[in-house]
Design a protein around this motif. Structure first.
Motif, PDB file in Angstrom:
ATOM      1  N   TRP A   1       0.865  -1.180   0.000  1.00 27.95           N
ATOM      2  CA  TRP A   1       0.000   0.000   0.000  1.00 27.95           C
ATOM      3  C   TRP A   1       0.899   1.226   0.000  1.00 27.95           C
ATOM      4  CZ3 TRP A   1      -4.761  -0.153  -1.410  1.00 27.95           C
ATOM      5  CH2 TRP A   1      -5.519  -1.286  -1.191  1.00 27.95           C
ATOM      6  N   THR A   2       0.688   2.096  -0.943  1.00 24.27           N
ATOM      7  CA  THR A   2       1.484   3.305  -1.062  1.00 24.27           C
ATOM      8  C   THR A   2       0.579   4.432  -1.558  1.00 24.27           C
ATOM      9  OG1 THR A   2       3.530   4.192  -1.991  1.00 24.27           O
ATOM     10  CG2 THR A   2       2.251   2.747  -3.422  1.00 24.27           C
ATOM     11  N   THR A   3       1.101   5.629  -1.617  1.00 25.75           N
ATOM     12  CA  THR A   3       0.308   6.747  -2.142  1.00 25.75           C
ATOM     13  C   THR A   3       0.913   7.240  -3.447  1.00 25.75           C
ATOM     14  OG1 THR A   3       1.545   8.314  -0.784  1.00 25.75           O
ATOM     15  CG2 THR A   3      -0.557   7.537   0.084  1.00 25.75           C
ATOM     16  N   LYS A   4       0.027   7.648  -4.317  1.00 27.50           N
ATOM     17  CA  LYS A   4       0.428   8.233  -5.590  1.00 27.50           C
ATOM     18  C   LYS A   4      -0.495   9.414  -5.824  1.00 27.50           C
ATOM     19  CE  LYS A   4       1.622   6.872 -10.258  1.00 27.50           C
ATOM     20  NZ  LYS A   4       1.658   5.770 -11.209  1.00 27.50           N
ATOM     21  N   MET A   5       0.096  10.597  -5.919  1.00 29.06           N
ATOM     22  CA  MET A   5      -0.658  11.845  -6.069  1.00 29.06           C
ATOM     23  C   MET A   5      -1.735  11.987  -4.987  1.00 29.06           C
ATOM     24  SD  MET A   5      -0.750  12.392 -10.222  1.00 29.06           S
ATOM     25  CE  MET A   5      -2.058  11.261 -10.527  1.00 29.06           C
ATOM     26  N   GLY A   6      -1.373  11.618  -3.751  1.00 29.63           N
ATOM     27  CA  GLY A   6      -2.256  11.795  -2.606  1.00 29.63           C
ATOM     28  C   GLY A   6      -3.327  10.732  -2.429  1.00 29.63           C
ATOM     29  N   GLU A   7      -3.365   9.728  -3.285  1.00 26.75           N
ATOM     30  CA  GLU A   7      -4.365   8.656  -3.198  1.00 26.75           C
ATOM     31  C   GLU A   7      -3.668   7.332  -2.907  1.00 26.75           C
ATOM     32  OE1 GLU A   7      -7.730   9.048  -3.596  1.00 26.75           O
ATOM     33  OE2 GLU A   7      -7.453  11.208  -3.852  1.00 26.75           O
ATOM     34  N   TYR A   8      -4.328   6.493  -2.126  1.00 27.20           N
ATOM     35  CA  TYR A   8      -3.766   5.173  -1.864  1.00 27.20           C
ATOM     36  C   TYR A   8      -3.921   4.275  -3.083  1.00 27.20           C
ATOM     37  CZ  TYR A   8      -2.988   6.056   3.034  1.00 27.20           C
ATOM     38  OH  TYR A   8      -2.516   6.557   4.206  1.00 27.20           O
ATOM     39  N   ILE A   9      -2.880   3.466  -3.332  1.00 27.52           N
ATOM     40  CA  ILE A   9      -2.950   2.430  -4.358  1.00 27.52           C
ATOM     41  C   ILE A   9      -2.241   1.193  -3.816  1.00 27.52           C
ATOM     42  CG2 ILE A   9      -2.944   4.072  -6.291  1.00 27.52           C
ATOM     43  CD1 ILE A   9      -0.068   3.097  -6.909  1.00 27.52           C
ATOM     44  N   LEU A  10      -2.662   0.049  -4.309  1.00 27.54           N
ATOM     45  CA  LEU A  10      -1.943  -1.185  -4.012  1.00 27.54           C
ATOM     46  C   LEU A  10      -1.086  -1.470  -5.239  1.00 27.54           C
ATOM     47  CD1 LEU A  10      -1.400  -3.540  -2.108  1.00 27.54           C
ATOM     48  CD2 LEU A  10      -3.307  -4.752  -3.190  1.00 27.54           C
ATOM     49  N   LEU A  11       0.214  -1.391  -5.059  1.00 23.14           N
ATOM     50  CA  LEU A  11       1.155  -1.586  -6.154  1.00 23.14           C
ATOM     51  C   LEU A  11       1.838  -2.931  -5.971  1.00 23.14           C
ATOM     52  CD1 LEU A  11       2.586  -0.503  -8.654  1.00 23.14           C
ATOM     53  CD2 LEU A  11       4.215   0.626  -7.139  1.00 23.14           C
ATOM     54  N   GLY A  12       1.630  -3.807  -6.948  1.00 21.81           N
ATOM     55  CA  GLY A  12       2.198  -5.142  -6.869  1.00 21.81           C
ATOM     56  C   GLY A  12       3.180  -5.406  -7.988  1.00 21.81           C
ATOM     57  N   LYS A  13       4.071  -6.350  -7.737  1.00 24.50           N
ATOM     58  CA  LYS A  13       5.079  -6.720  -8.735  1.00 24.50           C
ATOM     59  C   LYS A  13       5.147  -8.236  -8.839  1.00 24.50           C
ATOM     60  CE  LYS A  13       7.948  -2.732  -7.589  1.00 24.50           C
ATOM     61  NZ  LYS A  13       7.779  -1.841  -8.657  1.00 24.50           N
TER      62      LYS A  13
END
Length: 155
Positions: free
Chosen positions: A62-74
């Motif tokens: 879970w991280t933020t991108k442009m002030g919004e939370y996103i779940l970034l997976g690899k």
């Protein structure tokens, strides 16, 4: 979804079933020998005692991108090998199974997501990492709400 029936969740301290939100990481690992899927949740990558029959499938955070939370997976398609055919097969399998793998992750941390309900509608982005350009992709996979299994009982 028979191949996903054997499933175990482990929360690694200092993480708990409800915290932290920032920096919460997921490590979905598969054991070839037993066919079991393991979801480790924490703030750092777990160490496995026997890495031989285990392989990491998805790492997400879970991280933020442009002030919004996103779940970034690899998902690493190549691992250490450079066999293009094996990478292509792995890519096709993971692309097909990705919704089920995300369902395991999301439902494995259901209590956390219900507590932090703003995350239910946060976008999920999965990156296929590969040294072969045609397999390096970033996919939008919807939101956590899409993968939650509703456990309603009809009486």
């Amino acid at each position: 979804m028979d191949q996903f029936d054997k499933f175990s969740v482990r929360i690694i301290p200092p993480a708990t079933s409800l915290n932290p939100l920032e920096g919460r990481k997921y490590f979905l690992t598969h054991c070839e020998a037993s066919g079991t899927w393991y979801l480790s949740i924490g703030t750092h990558q777990p160490s496995l005692t026997s890495k031989n029959s285990f392989f990491d499938v998805i790492q997400a955070e879970w991280t933020t991108k442009m002030g919004e939370y996103i779940l970034l997976g690899k998902i690493n398609i190549n691992y250490e090998e450079s066999d293009d055919k094996l990478a292509q097969i792995r890519y096709m399998i993971y692309q097909k199974d990705l919704p089920n793998l995300l369902r395991l992750m999301i439902n494995g941390d259901k209590q956390f997501l219900q507590y932090h309900s703003l995350l239910l509608d946060a976008p999920i982005h999965i990156e296929f990492e590969s040294n072969i350009p045609e397999f390096y992709r970033s996919l939008y996979m919807g939101s956590a709400r899409k993968y939650l299994i509703n456990e309603s009982v009809n009486i």
